[in-house]
Design a protein around this motif. Structure first.
Motif, short mmCIF file in Angstrom:
data_model
loop_
_atom_site.label_atom_id
_atom_site.label_comp_id
_atom_site.label_asym_id
_atom_site.label_seq_id
_atom_site.Cartn_x
_atom_site.Cartn_y
_atom_site.Cartn_z
N GLN A 1 0.92 -1.08 0.01
CA GLN A 1 -0.01 -0.09 -0.04
C GLN A 1 0.89 1.27 -0.03
N VAL A 2 0.58 2.03 -0.77
CA VAL A 2 1.38 3.35 -0.90
C VAL A 2 0.91 4.46 -0.02
N GLN A 3 1.81 5.16 0.63
CA GLN A 3 1.44 6.58 1.64
C GLN A 3 2.17 7.55 0.87
N LEU A 4 1.13 8.43 0.99
CA LEU A 4 1.68 9.97 0.41
C LEU A 4 1.49 10.98 1.44
N ALA A 5 2.64 11.69 1.70
CA ALA A 5 2.62 12.75 2.70
C ALA A 5 2.82 14.08 2.12
N GLU A 6 1.80 15.09 2.35
CA GLU A 6 2.20 16.42 1.72
C GLU A 6 2.66 17.31 2.76
N SER A 7 3.22 18.40 2.26
CA SER A 7 3.74 19.14 3.37
C SER A 7 4.06 20.56 2.46
N GLY A 8 4.06 21.62 3.17
CA GLY A 8 4.45 22.79 2.71
C GLY A 8 3.27 23.94 2.47
N ASP A 90 -6.88 30.87 -5.35
CA ASP A 90 -5.90 29.61 -5.24
C ASP A 90 -6.21 28.91 -3.78
N THR A 91 -6.75 29.39 -2.99
CA THR A 91 -6.93 29.09 -1.72
C THR A 91 -7.84 27.82 -1.66
N ALA A 92 -7.24 26.76 -1.17
CA ALA A 92 -7.88 25.29 -1.16
C ALA A 92 -7.23 24.38 -0.43
N VAL A 93 -7.75 23.42 -0.04
CA VAL A 93 -6.91 22.16 0.55
C VAL A 93 -6.17 21.37 -0.91
N TYR A 94 -4.90 21.37 -1.02
CA TYR A 94 -4.00 20.44 -1.92
C TYR A 94 -3.76 19.33 -1.49
N TYR A 95 -4.27 18.33 -2.54
CA TYR A 95 -3.94 16.68 -2.32
C TYR A 95 -2.89 16.30 -3.38
N ARG A 100 -3.65 5.87 -12.76
CA ARG A 100 -3.11 5.07 -13.76
C ARG A 100 -3.15 6.08 -14.95
N ASN A 101 -4.28 6.93 -14.92
CA ASN A 101 -4.26 7.96 -15.93
C ASN A 101 -4.48 9.29 -15.24
N MET A 102 -3.58 9.96 -15.18
CA MET A 102 -3.29 11.19 -14.59
C MET A 102 -4.29 12.19 -15.02
N TYR A 103 -4.74 12.19 -16.39
CA TYR A 103 -5.48 13.33 -16.86
C TYR A 103 -6.83 13.09 -16.54
N ARG A 104 -7.31 12.25 -15.77
CA ARG A 104 -8.85 12.21 -15.38
C ARG A 104 -8.81 11.99 -13.90
N ARG A 105 -9.58 13.03 -13.41
CA ARG A 105 -9.89 13.19 -11.96
C ARG A 105 -10.59 11.86 -11.34
N GLU A 106 -11.19 11.37 -12.02
CA GLU A 106 -11.88 10.00 -11.54
C GLU A 106 -10.73 8.86 -11.40
N SER A 107 -9.64 9.00 -12.03
CA SER A 107 -8.70 7.85 -11.95
C SER A 107 -7.97 7.87 -10.76
N TYR A 108 -7.88 8.93 -10.16
CA TYR A 108 -6.93 8.90 -8.77
C TYR A 108 -7.60 7.98 -7.66
N ASP A 109 -6.71 7.21 -7.17
CA ASP A 109 -7.43 6.46 -6.14
C ASP A 109 -6.47 6.20 -4.97
N TYR A 110 -5.22 6.92 -4.92
CA TYR A 110 -4.62 6.93 -3.55
C TYR A 110 -4.22 8.27 -3.36
N TRP A 111 -4.43 8.63 -2.21
CA TRP A 111 -4.57 9.95 -1.84
C TRP A 111 -3.75 10.32 -0.61
N GLY A 112 -3.05 11.57 -0.38
CA GLY A 112 -2.81 12.08 0.79
C GLY A 112 -3.80 12.75 1.66
N GLN A 113 -3.21 13.33 2.74
CA GLN A 113 -4.13 13.49 3.76
C GLN A 113 -4.59 15.13 3.36
#
Length: 121
Positions: A1-8, A90-95, A100-113
């Motif tokens: 399982q992949v883990q993604l950690a955002e910062s900054g 630009d104010t938002a939560v950034y994830y 597998r298909n980076m051009y389609r929003r619906e394809s994203y299936d592993y997410w950071g917090q």
């Protein structure tokens, strides 16, 4: 399982800059695209930028072109989003996310917090 950690993320004045980082662990990213998506209150989540981990192909939503730059460091398994000339909209939560298909929003299936970016006027 992949883990993604955002910062900054953080608070910045309009016209300022921030650099977001996404550190990945747990699996190889080969064959995936790594994207930055954002969600503002009351709005749908949208792709900001994405990069192919293997080939380095990049993609930007039109409104981000020229202001945002996505890059990666293979040795660190990290993807960056450099954001310049920030605007209050630009104010938002950034994830950070994988697809597998980076051009389609619906394809994203592993997410950071997610990390909050707030741009004051």
């Amino acid at each position: 399982q992949v883990q993604l950690a955002e910062s900054g993320g953080g608070l910045v004045q309009a016209g300022g800059s921030l650099r977001l980082s996404c550190a990945a662990s747990g699996r190889t990213l080969s064959g995936y695209g790594v994207g930055w998506l954002r969600q503002a209150p009351g709005k749908e989540r949208e792709i900001v930028a994405a990069i192919s981990w293997s080939g380095g192909t990049t993609y930007y939503t039109n409104s981000m072109k020229g202001r945002f730059t996505i890059s990666k460091d293979n040795a660190k398994n990290t993807v960056y989003l450099q954001m310049n000339s920030l605007k209050p909209e630009d104010t938002a939560v950034y994830y950070c996310a994988l697809a597998r298909n980076m051009y389609r929003r619906e394809s994203y299936d592993y997410w950071g917090q997610g990390t909050q970016v707030t741009v004051s006027s």
